[in-house]
Design a protein around this motif. Structure first.
Motif, short mmCIF file in Angstrom:
data_model
loop_
_atom_site.label_atom_id
_atom_site.label_comp_id
_atom_site.label_asym_id
_atom_site.label_seq_id
_atom_site.Cartn_x
_atom_site.Cartn_y
_atom_site.Cartn_z
N UNK A 1 0.84 -1.19 0.00
CA UNK A 1 0.01 -0.04 -0.19
C UNK A 1 0.98 1.41 -0.01
N UNK A 2 2.19 1.09 0.40
CA UNK A 2 3.06 2.34 0.13
C UNK A 2 3.34 2.69 -1.25
N UNK A 3 3.15 1.96 -2.10
CA UNK A 3 3.22 2.12 -3.60
C UNK A 3 2.19 3.19 -4.00
N UNK A 4 2.44 4.16 -4.63
CA UNK A 4 1.25 5.20 -5.14
C UNK A 4 0.08 4.37 -5.78
N UNK A 5 0.51 3.60 -6.58
CA UNK A 5 -0.52 2.87 -7.45
C UNK A 5 -1.38 2.00 -6.60
N UNK A 6 -0.92 1.32 -5.39
CA UNK A 6 -1.69 0.48 -4.75
C UNK A 6 -2.24 1.11 -3.44
N UNK A 7 -1.90 2.16 -3.28
CA UNK A 7 -2.20 2.90 -2.03
C UNK A 7 -3.66 3.24 -1.67
N UNK A 8 -4.34 3.58 -2.71
CA UNK A 8 -5.63 4.09 -2.93
C UNK A 8 -6.66 2.82 -2.65
N UNK A 9 -6.06 1.72 -3.27
CA UNK A 9 -6.84 0.45 -3.30
C UNK A 9 -6.99 -0.17 -1.91
N UNK A 10 -5.64 -0.13 -1.08
CA UNK A 10 -5.38 -0.46 0.17
C UNK A 10 -6.58 0.17 1.22
N UNK A 11 -6.66 1.64 0.88
CA UNK A 11 -7.51 2.25 1.65
C UNK A 11 -8.81 2.03 1.46
N UNK A 12 -9.25 1.75 0.18
CA UNK A 12 -10.54 1.23 -0.18
C UNK A 12 -10.95 -0.01 0.50
N UNK A 13 -9.89 -0.88 0.55
CA UNK A 13 -9.94 -2.29 1.00
C UNK A 13 -10.49 -2.16 2.70
N UNK A 14 -9.72 -1.30 3.22
CA UNK A 14 -9.74 -1.12 4.84
C UNK A 14 -11.21 -0.31 5.10
N UNK A 15 -11.69 0.73 4.06
CA UNK A 15 -12.92 1.34 4.44
C UNK A 15 -13.89 0.50 4.17
N UNK B 1 -13.91 -2.95 4.28
CA UNK B 1 -14.03 -3.90 5.64
C UNK B 1 -14.64 -3.18 6.76
N UNK B 2 -14.39 -2.03 7.08
CA UNK B 2 -15.05 -1.39 8.25
C UNK B 2 -16.71 -1.17 8.06
N UNK B 3 -17.07 -0.97 6.74
CA UNK B 3 -18.50 -0.58 6.49
C UNK B 3 -19.17 -2.07 6.60
N UNK B 4 -18.49 -3.22 6.09
CA UNK B 4 -18.86 -4.51 6.28
C UNK B 4 -19.05 -4.95 7.72
N UNK B 5 -18.46 -4.47 8.49
CA UNK B 5 -18.31 -4.97 9.80
C UNK B 5 -19.47 -4.40 10.66
N UNK B 6 -19.55 -3.14 10.06
CA UNK B 6 -20.90 -2.10 10.79
C UNK B 6 -21.97 -2.80 10.46
N UNK B 7 -22.08 -3.09 8.99
CA UNK B 7 -23.49 -3.72 8.57
C UNK B 7 -23.75 -5.14 9.25
N UNK B 8 -22.68 -5.89 9.31
CA UNK B 8 -22.91 -7.30 9.90
C UNK B 8 -23.27 -7.15 11.50
N UNK B 9 -22.71 -6.32 12.03
CA UNK B 9 -22.94 -5.99 13.36
C UNK B 9 -24.45 -5.59 13.67
N UNK B 10 -24.92 -4.76 12.77
CA UNK B 10 -26.28 -4.33 12.75
C UNK B 10 -27.32 -5.52 12.58
N UNK B 11 -26.96 -6.23 11.34
CA UNK B 11 -27.78 -7.07 10.79
C UNK B 11 -27.79 -8.37 11.77
#
Length: 222
Positions: free
Chosen positions: A166-180, A182-192
């Motif tokens: 993720x420290x590469x410029x071409x991959x960094x944005x995708x790693x951030x997207x992956x983390x976001x 995952x956070x959203x998925x965990x929030x949705x799963x915890x609700x449902x």
């Protein structure tokens, strides 16, 4: 600028150029060296997990099975492993030990901010499980729990590689997207999960009545 809360100034073209030059001159060579050692560590760990027989450990439950293919003789790692596997184990242990020291130094330097980065937790899980997996081999011990730790370590090793790339410029944005995501998925799963739990309890309540109805229908047919 970060220390004094002026992070918006970092987007200035002059600051971006200065940071890019510092990264190319100092950060990038060190990063490539660190990445090279990590890829070697990942390769050796993957090689050992794939080539060394996982059934070659003390597991009395499996020994009682007639279909078990592992030997019951005393385990001696030097005799069971190849030369390259022995070298791999020593390198993996040395790499984990050196990174333990680096993580402790980083913890002392960063203080409580160290615990705000999820990558640090993954690093600790990786090095602890890898140490549990590899160290007993050096003492001619091989147990079932080692391979459980090994399965966790090989997964976290590739997960840590994701963060490292993720420290590469071409991959960094995708790693951030992956983390976001995952956070959203965990929030949705915890609700449902509340509805899923309630739905499951509904069947637990109605199951005895359903069984009574089935028994009555069977009695009528008889």
């Amino acid at each position: 600028m970060v220390k004094f809360g002026r992070t918006n100034h970092l987007s200035h073209p002059l600051c971006e150029t200065l940071l890019r030059q510092k990264w190319i001159s100092y950060g990038f060579p060190i990063y490539i060296l660190d990445l090279s050692f990590y890829l070697l560590f990942l390769f050796l760990l993957s090689y050992f997990v794939l080539t060394f027989p996982s059934c070659n450990h003390h597991d009395p439950i499996n020994w009682n099975s007639s279909t078990h293919l592992c030997s019951k003789n005393n385990f001696i790692f030097q005799n069971s492993a190849t030369t390259f596997q022995i070298i791999s184990i020593w390198f993996i242990v040395f790499y984990c030990f050196s990174n333990f020291i680096m993580e402790i130094i980083q913890l002392v330097h960063d203080g409580f901010e160290y615990f705000n980065d999820i990558e640090n937790y993954i690093q600790w899980i990786l090095y602890v499980t890898t140490s549990i997996f590899t160290l007993p081999f050096l003492f001619d011990q091989s147990w079932h729990y080692q391979w459980v730790a090994g399965s966790i370590s090989i997964f976290t090793a590739y997960l840590a590689l994701l963060f490292l790339l993720g420290r590469f410029f071409i991959y960094g944005i995708y790693v951030i997207m992956f983390l976001e995501i995952m956070k959203t998925l965990l929030h949705v799963l915890s609700l449902f999960s509340i509805l899923i739990f309630g739905f499951a309890l509904t069947f637990c309540v109605t199951k005895p009545f359903s069984q009574v109805t089935i028994n009555r229908l069977r009695n009528k047919k008889e």
